[in-house]
Design an enzyme around this catalytic site. Structure first.
Site, short mmCIF file in Angstrom:
data_model
loop_
_atom_site.label_atom_id
_atom_site.label_comp_id
_atom_site.label_asym_id
_atom_site.label_seq_id
_atom_site.Cartn_x
_atom_site.Cartn_y
_atom_site.Cartn_z
N LYS A 38 -2.14 6.50 -4.24
CA LYS A 38 -3.84 6.56 -4.16
C LYS A 38 -3.70 8.60 -4.66
O LYS A 38 -2.12 8.65 -4.67
CB LYS A 38 -3.72 7.35 -2.96
CG LYS A 38 -4.12 5.74 -2.07
CD LYS A 38 -4.06 6.21 -0.39
CE LYS A 38 -3.79 4.84 0.20
NZ LYS A 38 -2.89 4.65 0.88
N HIS A 71 -7.48 9.75 -2.75
CA HIS A 71 -7.54 9.68 -1.29
C HIS A 71 -7.12 10.21 -0.07
O HIS A 71 -7.81 10.04 0.88
CB HIS A 71 -5.36 10.09 -1.05
CG HIS A 71 -4.81 9.89 0.03
ND1 HIS A 71 -2.83 9.90 -0.21
CD2 HIS A 71 -4.65 9.41 0.72
CE1 HIS A 71 -2.73 9.48 0.98
NE2 HIS A 71 -3.31 9.05 1.55
N ASP A 83 1.36 -0.73 0.15
CA ASP A 83 -0.21 -0.23 0.22
C ASP A 83 1.43 1.48 0.32
O ASP A 83 1.72 2.07 1.17
CB ASP A 83 -1.05 -0.02 1.58
CG ASP A 83 -2.10 1.04 1.52
OD1 ASP A 83 -3.01 0.90 0.79
OD2 ASP A 83 -1.40 2.61 2.06
N TYR A 113 3.14 9.62 -0.66
CA TYR A 113 4.10 8.75 0.79
C TYR A 113 5.33 9.19 0.01
O TYR A 113 6.45 8.85 0.50
CB TYR A 113 3.66 7.13 0.47
CG TYR A 113 3.41 6.93 1.59
CD1 TYR A 113 2.14 8.12 1.40
CD2 TYR A 113 2.10 5.41 1.61
CE1 TYR A 113 0.86 8.11 2.12
CE2 TYR A 113 0.68 5.52 1.91
CZ TYR A 113 0.24 6.45 2.22
OH TYR A 113 -1.20 6.40 2.99
#
Ligand SMILES: NC(=O)c1ccc[n+]([C@@H]2O[C@H](COP(=O)([O-])OP(=O)(O)OC[C@H]3O[C@@H](n4cnc5c(N)ncnc54)[C@H](OP(=O)(O)O)[C@@H]3O)[C@@H](O)[C@H]2O)c1
Length: 323
Positions: A83, A116, A49, A54
């Site tokens: 996302k 997201h 994930d 990120y």
């Protein structure tokens, strides 16, 4: 919710299988994410994930590419979730974002792409994820996410994405997507753990065959400072979880994860420790009794660790509702 296949996978409405334990990668960067993903693959993790925000897709892609090239895994063994960030909700930006994620993850297709958050922010030239105006205020935009969704549907139609879903959406916001969609959301990712059990979203999604992924399933003890508030109890210190863990000779983390998986959730715990990577995967034989399930259910206290207070004032930020 999708049919459970031995709890190790959740079946999505389109037939694809989502491994019910995935590796969370928020706050894992650079060398560290490479080491953790590589170890995780060795230990049997097949679901990763990540997210555009990120800032680790490229490193994850490097590890997976080298694993695939060396023959230790195949692409079809893997399930990759990413996302779309809040600044790329315009249809053309969605396509650009998905293309970038595919390029960084070095894959022909993404297994699951989520919006997201439902709150849109204005994209600037530097593509700041938290764009500010000259007064230091976040640049909020009101935007109908049905348009973003249609762009994601096009990615499914052209084969670059297999399944699409949502994250941090309220029931009303999910309904808005359902009202305008031709492809149903396959998954909702939401903060969910023993202190925030999300019953209303669980029931709503179950009735519509939308699977649920619990993020921060251990209560996010390592979350960043700006997501920390006083008076937030530590889930992993809970005495009820402790007593159940002793009865099963499991760790508290295994009880918390095993319980969510037993309830039909997918979980994506994050750890950088090899020992904990192993521990977090060894949860499938956690058979909790009815009385233990009742005790865990009674821990629901509406405690949200990710409050997103900085979004206060955005028309799509609805802290009084479940999300
Ligand atoms: N959609 C969203 O908006 C959203 C938001 C937040 C998170 N997520 C996703 O969900 C994933 C997980 O959430 P999270 O990282 O916030 O929280 P989490 O998985 O609940 O907690 C991670 C923390 O728990 C520790 N930990 C992991 N396994 C443990 C174990 N067996 N025993 C004791 N401590 C353990 C880790 O420390 P060590 O690393 O030191 O082991 C880390 O500090 C993220 O990585 C991300 O992929 C999504």
């Amino acid at each position: 919710m999708g049919v459970h296949i031995c709890n190790r996978f959740l079946k999505l409405h389109n037939g694809y299988l989502l491994p019910s334990v995935g590796l969370g990668t928020y706050q894992l960067l650079g060398e560290s994410v490479c080491e953790v993903v590589d170890k995780a693959i060795s230990l049997g993790y097949r679901h990763i994930d990540t997210a555009h925000s990120y800032n680790n897709e490229s490193e994850i892609g490097d590890v997976l590419k080298s694993r695939i090239e060396s023959g230790s895994i195949t692409r079809t063994d893997l399930f990759l979730t990413t996302k779309v960030p809040d600044i790329l909700h315009e249809p053309s930006d969605v396509l650009e974002g998905v293309e970038e994620s595919r390029a960084k993850l070095k894959t022909k297709y993404l297994d699951l792409v989520l919006i997201h958050h439902p709150w849109t922010m204005r994209k600037n030239g530097q593509r700041d994820l938290k764009p500010m105006d000259s007064k230091g205020e976040l640049q909020f935009v009101k935007f109908n996410l049905q348009k973003t969704w249609r762009s994601l549907e096009n990615c499914v139609k052209d084969g670059t994405v297999r399944s699409i879903g949502l994250s941090n959406f309220t029931i009303g916001q999910i309904q808005n997507i359902l009202d305008g969609c031709t492809i149903m959301p396959a998954n909702l990712q939401l903060e969910c753990h023993a202190y925030l059990q999300q019953k209303s979203l669980h029931e709503f999604c179950k009735a519509r065959d939308i699977t649920l992924t619990a993020y921060s399933p251990l209560g996010a003890p390592g979350r960043p400072e700006h997501h920390r508030f006083t008076d937030q109890p530590v889930l992993l210190d809970d005495p009820i979880v402790d007593s159940i863990s002793q009865a099963h000779r499991k760790t508290k983390a295994q009880i918390l994860l095993g319980w969510l998986v037993q309830k039909g959730f997918c979980v994506v715990p994050k750890t950088k420790s090899e020992k904990r990577l192993t521990e977090n995967l060894e949860i499938f034989n956690t058979n909790l009794s009815n009385s233990e399930l009742v005790k865990l259910q009674a821990l629901d206290r509406g405690i949200r660790y990710f409050k997103f207070k900085y979004m206060t004032g955005h028309p799509e930020f609805k802290p009084a509702e479940d999300f």
